[in-house]
Design a protein around this motif. Structure first.
Motif, PDB file in Angstrom:
ATOM      1  N   SER A  79      -3.450  -5.642  -2.437  1.00  0.00           N
ATOM      2  CA  SER A  79      -2.437  -6.020  -1.201  1.00  0.00           C
ATOM      3  C   SER A  79      -3.049  -7.119  -0.403  1.00  0.00           C
ATOM      4  CB  SER A  79      -2.152  -4.610  -0.473  1.00  0.00           C
ATOM      5  OG  SER A  79      -1.434  -4.836   0.382  1.00  0.00           O
ATOM      6  N   ALA A  80      -4.330  -6.901  -0.205  1.00  0.00           N
ATOM      7  CA  ALA A  80      -4.979  -7.941   0.790  1.00  0.00           C
ATOM      8  C   ALA A  80      -4.969  -9.612   0.120  1.00  0.00           C
ATOM      9  CB  ALA A  80      -6.408  -7.593   1.097  1.00  0.00           C
ATOM     10  N   PHE A 118     -10.310   2.139   7.507  1.00  0.00           N
ATOM     11  CA  PHE A 118      -9.002   2.702   8.175  1.00  0.00           C
ATOM     12  C   PHE A 118      -7.897   3.068   7.213  1.00  0.00           C
ATOM     13  CE2 PHE A 118      -5.181   2.452  10.880  1.00  0.00           C
ATOM     14  CZ  PHE A 118      -5.256   3.201  11.850  1.00  0.00           C
ATOM     15  N   ILE A 119      -7.663   2.372   6.491  1.00  0.00           N
ATOM     16  CA  ILE A 119      -6.593   2.193   5.234  1.00  0.00           C
ATOM     17  C   ILE A 119      -6.874   3.140   4.394  1.00  0.00           C
ATOM     18  CG2 ILE A 119      -5.304   1.152   3.353  1.00  0.00           C
ATOM     19  CD1 ILE A 119      -5.757  -1.699   5.139  1.00  0.00           C
ATOM     20  N   GLU A 123      -5.742  -0.864  -4.806  1.00  0.00           N
ATOM     21  CA  GLU A 123      -4.479  -1.262  -4.104  1.00  0.00           C
ATOM     22  C   GLU A 123      -4.523  -1.960  -3.005  1.00  0.00           C
ATOM     23  OE1 GLU A 123      -1.859   2.841  -5.483  1.00  0.00           O
ATOM     24  OE2 GLU A 123      -1.717   1.980  -3.336  1.00  0.00           O
ATOM     25  N   VAL A 124      -5.883  -1.643  -2.104  1.00  0.00           N
ATOM     26  CA  VAL A 124      -6.180  -2.280  -1.177  1.00  0.00           C
ATOM     27  C   VAL A 124      -6.456  -3.646  -1.420  1.00  0.00           C
ATOM     28  CG1 VAL A 124      -7.727  -2.422   0.999  1.00  0.00           C
ATOM     29  CG2 VAL A 124      -6.847  -0.106   0.147  1.00  0.00           C
ATOM     30  N   HIS A 151     -13.985  -2.427   8.324  1.00  0.00           N
ATOM     31  CA  HIS A 151     -13.199  -1.405   9.227  1.00  0.00           C
ATOM     32  C   HIS A 151     -11.926  -1.177   9.044  1.00  0.00           C
ATOM     33  CE1 HIS A 151     -16.942  -1.307  11.775  1.00  0.00           C
ATOM     34  NE2 HIS A 151     -16.798  -2.592  12.061  1.00  0.00           N
ATOM     35  N   GLU A 152     -11.132  -2.292   8.782  1.00  0.00           N
ATOM     36  CA  GLU A 152      -9.566  -2.257   8.354  1.00  0.00           C
ATOM     37  C   GLU A 152      -9.557  -1.495   6.869  1.00  0.00           C
ATOM     38  OE1 GLU A 152      -8.218  -6.401   8.697  1.00  0.00           O
ATOM     39  OE2 GLU A 152      -6.748  -5.385   9.752  1.00  0.00           O
ATOM     40  N   CYS A 168     -10.882 -10.763   1.594  1.00  0.00           N
ATOM     41  CA  CYS A 168     -10.012 -10.899   2.703  1.00  0.00           C
ATOM     42  C   CYS A 168      -9.599  -9.775   3.436  1.00  0.00           C
ATOM     43  CB  CYS A 168      -8.637 -11.430   1.927  1.00  0.00           C
ATOM     44  SG  CYS A 168      -8.880 -12.768   0.910  1.00  0.00           S
ATOM     45  N   ILE A 169     -10.209  -8.668   3.260  1.00  0.00           N
ATOM     46  CA  ILE A 169     -10.068  -7.566   4.437  1.00  0.00           C
ATOM     47  C   ILE A 169     -11.415  -7.054   5.043  1.00  0.00           C
ATOM     48  CG2 ILE A 169     -10.150  -5.993   2.636  1.00  0.00           C
ATOM     49  CD1 ILE A 169      -7.740  -4.777   4.462  1.00  0.00           C
ATOM     50  N   MET A 182      -6.279  13.662  19.694  1.00  0.00           N
ATOM     51  CA  MET A 182      -5.530  14.416  18.928  1.00  0.00           C
ATOM     52  C   MET A 182      -5.476  16.005  19.100  1.00  0.00           C
ATOM     53  SD  MET A 182      -3.903  12.302  16.741  1.00  0.00           S
ATOM     54  CE  MET A 182      -3.711  13.202  15.054  1.00  0.00           C
ATOM     55  N   PHE A 242       0.123   1.897  10.768  1.00  0.00           N
ATOM     56  CA  PHE A 242       1.098   1.997   9.495  1.00  0.00           C
ATOM     57  C   PHE A 242       2.380   2.069  10.127  1.00  0.00           C
ATOM     58  CE2 PHE A 242      -2.899   3.805   8.210  1.00  0.00           C
ATOM     59  CZ  PHE A 242      -3.111   3.042   7.086  1.00  0.00           C
ATOM     60  N   LEU A 247       0.886  -1.018  -0.034  1.00  0.00           N
ATOM     61  CA  LEU A 247      -0.259  -0.116  -0.284  1.00  0.00           C
ATOM     62  C   LEU A 247       1.009   1.257   0.053  1.00  0.00           C
ATOM     63  CD1 LEU A 247      -2.479  -1.260   2.704  1.00  0.00           C
ATOM     64  CD2 LEU A 247      -3.091  -1.028   0.171  1.00  0.00           C
ATOM     65  N   GLN A 289      -1.332 -10.841   0.147  1.00  0.00           N
ATOM     66  CA  GLN A 289      -0.996 -11.113   1.676  1.00  0.00           C
ATOM     67  C   GLN A 289      -1.555 -12.467   1.657  1.00  0.00           C
ATOM     68  OE1 GLN A 289      -3.120 -10.842   4.489  1.00  0.00           O
ATOM     69  NE2 GLN A 289      -1.308 -11.351   6.026  1.00  0.00           N
ATOM     70  N   ARG A 301      -6.402   6.492   6.327  1.00  0.00           N
ATOM     71  CA  ARG A 301      -5.016   7.195   6.763  1.00  0.00           C
ATOM     72  C   ARG A 301      -4.011   7.248   6.044  1.00  0.00           C
ATOM     73  NH1 ARG A 301      -5.670   7.226  12.475  1.00  0.00           N
ATOM     74  NH2 ARG A 301      -8.055   7.452  12.700  1.00  0.00           N
ATOM     75  N   ALA A 302      -4.176   6.304   4.887  1.00  0.00           N
ATOM     76  CA  ALA A 302      -2.961   5.930   4.047  1.00  0.00           C
ATOM     77  C   ALA A 302      -3.442   6.842   2.588  1.00  0.00           C
ATOM     78  CB  ALA A 302      -2.700   4.710   3.527  1.00  0.00           C
ATOM     79  N   TYR A 303      -4.704   7.127   2.426  1.00  0.00           N
ATOM     80  CA  TYR A 303      -5.268   7.626   0.982  1.00  0.00           C
ATOM     81  C   TYR A 303      -5.840   9.024   1.333  1.00  0.00           C
ATOM     82  CZ  TYR A 303      -3.633   3.151  -1.072  1.00  0.00           C
ATOM     83  OH  TYR A 303      -2.828   2.146  -1.319  1.00  0.00           O
TER      84      TYR A 303
END
Lengths: 110, 398
Positions: free
Chosen positions: B386-387, B329-330, B382-383, B325-326, B321-322, B1, A48, A30, B390, B333-335
């Motif tokens: 990747s899942a 989250f990805i 991409e998610v 919630h995960e 495979c994911i 935060m 992460f 990712l 893995q 936070r990542a995108y």
């Protein structure tokens, strides 16, 4: 759910340490490598690698008993190999309390 | 935060518009500011003049928007949930003896919980009508009706499947059979045209903070026969102050206490914004965004889409495979892509479509762009890859 901002970014070394205590899942392809840590009855962590913010969820049934578990992970990680043994001892003591609460005999809590 | 100033925040793509639209049109923000800059004005409550009487002008705008004759039959509440509570509990109280009510599997907890609470208290018996091909049909409603059925509550648009129910024939049938019909229009209002002069509903519920572009804390309902609902809230109205009972006149019958002036001002400005753009234009753009997004999503291996032809700009899916919630989250936070995951307060729909595990929901508004749709589809790809990789590598290690 709690979100923690750590003093330094999470490393793969920390994930190796986590593997001693539960299931670590790593998605590397990712934009940022994502990891999750799942420990039944205790907590789940999402974050992460390279990031200093993590999301921690405590298991509802034993929230009061496991509220410090994430801090224990961070504390014992700094102690290296010795920390693994110490934390496993702490876990046993938390599990005993869980068993007492559930009225279960001593043994594995699954 | 810690608080992060607006100009220091990472730019993000907001796709949780079925919960609350963002951004709000600048006209809305300006109207709220203007409302707060002036002393509030409403007939009977102040001797001042010169400020806008927001409740009155917003009521007139709503009547025009929904093609309804009587602006005073539009009641402001905190949100759609508040409106549904007032209507459901008020109808049960007014009926006065146990009866049978019907809701549907597509309904939100804002419908299910008030009805379940009445059922638990023994005031009603409750049937849940299932959906077929993402919709609840008149035939299914007819099948559930008993001689003691007095109330049907159903969602107009599913917040999970994006499907829209054909409420006109249902409303006509229920009206003929003297069954009160409450429609939850939280998801459809502001997305598709709704002509209440042509649909004989008992009550139609809307919310302000979704596609009407108002701020949170706004919503309401239209009621065709106010006397069918018992008055369950009493207090100051600025009228008939000598009497200790709530006035029967509309809208004071159901509105009491100081109104949410800035919220109602935002709703008024949101309606003006929609009228300026044109609801047909908004609907077309949202449908195009949704179609394009679904098309891109369908090309990604491992994606399950729960309705690939939604009428509303809502697309719900899971990635193989994911956990949802995960994945959410990805994406966040990542995108920097904001979606909504989980059960979306609609547990019965999820029980049917994903075994109650929940899913990822993407929902568009007028302010989303085709580029945002493509970037989101790329991130999901991409998610998913990747899942999948893995899981394959885990299997290879065994």
């Amino acid at each position: 759910m709690k979100e923690y901002a750590l003093n330094e970014p999470l490393t793969e070394g920390f994930l190796k340490f986590l593997e001693q205590f539960g299931t670590v899942r790593l998605l590397e392809q990712l934009r940022k490598p994502y990891f999750s840590f799942e420990k039944e009855q205790f907590i789940s962590i999402k974050g992460f690698v390279g990031d200093s913010i993590v999301e921690v969820r405590y298991k509802k049934e034993f929230q009061d008993l496991v509220a410090d578990y994430f801090h224990l992970l961070l504390y014992y990680y700094d102690q290296g190999e010795q920390g693994i043994a110490h934390l496993k001892g702490q876990e046993d003591s938390i599990r005993d309390k869980m068993k007492i609460r559930l009225g279960l005999p001593k043994g594995n809590l699954t | 935060m810690d608080y992060i100033p607006e100009d220091k925040r990472t730019p993000f793509i907001y796709l949780n518009n079925a919960a609350t639209t963002w951004p709000k049109p600048s006209q809305v923000l300006e109207e709220v500011a203007a409302c707060l800059r002036n002393p509030v004005h409403e007939a009977g409550r102040t001797t001042g003049s010169g400020s806008t009487d927001y409740p009155s002008v917003a009521r007139e705008s709503l009547a025009s928007f929904f093609h309804a004759d009587l602006p005073e039959n539009f009641i402001f509440t905190q949100n759609a949930t508040d409106a549904l509570n007032l209507l459901i509990h008020g109808f049960v109280k007014k009926t006065g003896k146990p009866f049978h009510a019907i809701a549907t599997e597509l309904d939100h907890n804002s419908v299910l919980r008030p009805l379940s609470s009445q059922e638990q208290d023994g005031r009603i018996s409750l049937s849940m009508v299932p959906f077929t091909d993402n919709k609840v049909s008149l035939a299914a409603i007819k099948e559930a009706i008993r001689s003691e059925t007095r109330l049907v509550v159903m969602t107009h648009g599913s917040n999970v499947l994006g499907s829209v129910q054909e409420i006109k024939p249902i409303a006509e049938y229920l009206r003929t059979n003297d069954i009160f019909f409450i429609v939850d229009g939280a998801q459809t209002t502001g997305h598709i045209p709704i002509n209440l002069s042509d649909i004989p509903v008992g009550a139609f519920v809307f919310t302000g903070h979704k596609a009407l572009f108002g701020i949170p804390g706004t919503g309401g309902f239209y009621i065709s026969e106010p006397e069918t609902i018992a008055i369950t809230r009493q207090g100051g109205t600025g009228t008939d102050s000598r009497t200790l009972t709530q006035p029967f006149e509309m809208p004071m019958r159901f509105e009491t206490g100081t109104p949410n002036y800035p919220g109602i001002a935002s709703l008024y400005a949101g309606l003006r914004f929609i009228n300026t753009i044109g609801l047909d234009k908004i609907e077309l753009k949202e449908q195009e965004l949704t179609r394009n997004f679904v098309r891109e999503l369908k090309q990604i291996p491992g994606i399950t889409i729960y309705n690939d032809a939604p009428t509303l700009p809502v697309v719900s899916f899971n990635i193989r495979c994911i956990d949802n919630h995960e994945a959410g989250f990805i994406l966040a936070r990542a995108y920097s892509i904001i979606t909504r995951t989980g059960l979306h307060c609609s547990p019965l729909v999820h029980e049917r479509i994903d075994g109650g595990k929940g899913c990822i929901r993407v929902s568009f508004s007028w302010f989303n762009s085709p580029e945002e749709c493509s970037r989101t589809a790329d991130a999901i790809r991409e998610v998913a890859q990747s899942a999948d990789t893995q899981v394959r590598s885990d299997q290879g290690m065994r």
